[in-house]
Design a protein around this motif. Structure first.
Motif, mmCIF file in Angstrom:
data_model
loop_
_atom_site.group_PDB
_atom_site.id
_atom_site.type_symbol
_atom_site.label_atom_id
_atom_site.label_comp_id
_atom_site.label_asym_id
_atom_site.label_seq_id
_atom_site.Cartn_x
_atom_site.Cartn_y
_atom_site.Cartn_z
ATOM 1 N N LEU A 77 -0.669 -0.515 5.215
ATOM 2 C CA LEU A 77 -0.765 -1.861 4.669
ATOM 3 C C LEU A 77 -1.508 -1.936 3.340
ATOM 4 O O LEU A 77 -1.189 -2.794 2.506
ATOM 5 C CB LEU A 77 -1.468 -2.774 5.675
ATOM 6 N N PHE A 78 -2.467 -1.079 3.132
ATOM 7 C CA PHE A 78 -3.405 -1.308 2.030
ATOM 8 C C PHE A 78 -3.462 -0.192 0.990
ATOM 9 O O PHE A 78 -3.978 -0.417 -0.100
ATOM 10 C CB PHE A 78 -4.814 -1.539 2.606
ATOM 11 N N GLU A 79 -2.957 0.988 1.302
ATOM 12 C CA GLU A 79 -3.052 2.086 0.342
ATOM 13 C C GLU A 79 -1.869 2.044 -0.620
ATOM 14 O O GLU A 79 -0.719 1.954 -0.186
ATOM 15 C CB GLU A 79 -3.066 3.428 1.074
ATOM 16 N N PRO A 80 -2.122 2.135 -1.943
ATOM 17 C CA PRO A 80 -1.000 2.158 -2.899
ATOM 18 C C PRO A 80 -0.076 3.337 -2.635
ATOM 19 O O PRO A 80 -0.522 4.440 -2.320
ATOM 20 C CB PRO A 80 -1.700 2.309 -4.255
ATOM 21 N N ASN A 81 1.230 3.098 -2.720
ATOM 22 C CA ASN A 81 2.222 4.142 -2.503
ATOM 23 C C ASN A 81 3.346 3.994 -3.517
ATOM 24 O O ASN A 81 3.542 2.919 -4.100
ATOM 25 C CB ASN A 81 2.793 4.058 -1.084
ATOM 26 N N PRO A 82 4.114 5.043 -3.736
ATOM 27 C CA PRO A 82 5.127 5.028 -4.808
ATOM 28 C C PRO A 82 6.190 3.949 -4.652
ATOM 29 O O PRO A 82 6.785 3.544 -5.649
ATOM 30 C CB PRO A 82 5.753 6.425 -4.712
#
Length: 335
Positions: free
Chosen positions: A97-102
């Motif tokens: 939910l909260f970690e930036p991902n590509p």
């Protein structure tokens, strides 16, 4: 239901890992079977699975498929405190939910430019997040779920047909390159919409009655339910291509199982009229029973895929058994 579980436990199968989405869907059915029956055989299967998995998830933290196994973990934790190690589940949810991902930077014309870019994801992740929100007594997880759910809804829900496209490949743009069924109509995959409607029932079960966005989910559930009631085939099963039932001569049990579960849940929870929907549900359950072989195996399950194809009497998958157990768990409550 017991026979289906016993056969499936003797024939373990998964696409990637014992913690993958296929087992997540199967053991979600086992959860609901235990919840409805209190039969210890279902709980024993759940605990054995959890111990064997060491309560782990898969590690694609941006992929909804790998969170589905958390739903049974949360349920098992509710049966006996300090039995389940929920740290891997909590880590997954926080990263998901909260970690930036590509995917956030993906091009807007790609399939994968949002988190839940395929409709199946609406079964894999939202029920887990609704259950986790209840477990934590923290509505912020529901708020995050709603944000991502709306992205998928806005991308894939067809406002005219009241069904979900599986992904952007099947969203009509009004040009000659639109994918069409053999009869020229839009392609809506049965199991894909089964994932959505079954997931909606699970979400609503754990969502507080006063949650600020609950009306959206109830209205979507009812829209889809009435549509599916209107296109049920005479034999009780839905075809894999929902608007082109003649493309396959026999119904399919995974999509039909999820639909039967959801419609029965809707009646049991007074979102759907018993008078209107009981004939649909009864016909569907009887057809599902006819697809279960004497040894307990549930046949006529479409194999892993991302579009409508056929199935056979001897084709089975664990998520098909899960859908059968989900359906039975609600049908048995009908009066």
């Amino acid at each position: 239901m017991v026979k289906a579980l016993e056969w499936q436990e003797q024939h373990p199968i998964f696409a990637i890992s014992p913690t993958d989405w296929t087992n997540g869907a199967y053991y979600t059915g086992v959860v609901r079977a235990h919840q409805a029956t209190k039969n210890q055989i279902f709980l024993a299967a759940l605990k054995t699975m959890g111990y064997n998995n060491q309560w782990e998830t898969l590690k694609r933290y941006h992929h909804a498929d790998d969170i589905a196994i958390v739903y049974p973990y949360l349920y098992i934790d509710g049966t006996r405190k300090d039995l389940v190690n929920l740290e891997p589940s909590t880590t997954f949810i926080d990263k998901h939910l909260f970690e930036p991902n590509p995917w956030r930077q993906g091009p807007k014309d790609s399939l994968t430019h949002i988190l839940w870019w395929w409709c199946d994801a609406l079964f894999m992740a939202p029920p887990v997040l609704a259950s986790y929100s209840k477990y934590k007594n923290d509505s912020s997880f529901l708020d995050e779920m709603h944000k991502y759910y709306m992205e998928t809804y806005n991308l894939l829900y067809d406002q005219e047909e009241h069904l979900f496209a599986r992904d952007l490949r099947f969203v009509w743009k009004g040009d000659k390159n639109d994918k069409k069924a053999e009869n020229g109509r839009k392609i809506f995959w049965s199991r894909g919409n089964g994932w959505v409607l079954g997931g909606l029932a699970l979400v609503l079960d754990d969502m507080p009655k006063d949650y600020k966005h609950r009306a959206f989910y109830e209205n979507l559930f009812k829209e889809m339910a009435f549509k599916l009631k209107s296109i049920q085939s005479e034999d009780g099963l839905w075809r894999t291509s929902l608007l082109d039932p003649d493309s396959y001569t026999h119904g399919e049990t995974s999509g039909s199982g999820f639909f039967t579960f959801a419609l029965a849940w809707g009646v049991n929870n007074k979102l759907l009229s018993k008078q209107e929907f009981m004939p649909t549900i009864q016909k569907a359950w009887e057809a599902l029973e006819d697809c279960q072989q004497e040894n307990g195996m549930v046949g006529w399950v479409q194999n892993i895929g991302d579009a409508p194809t056929g199935a056979g009497a001897k084709s089975w998958q664990n998520y098909g058994t899960g859908a059968f157990l989900l359906a039975g768990s609600e049908v048995m409550k009908l009066e």
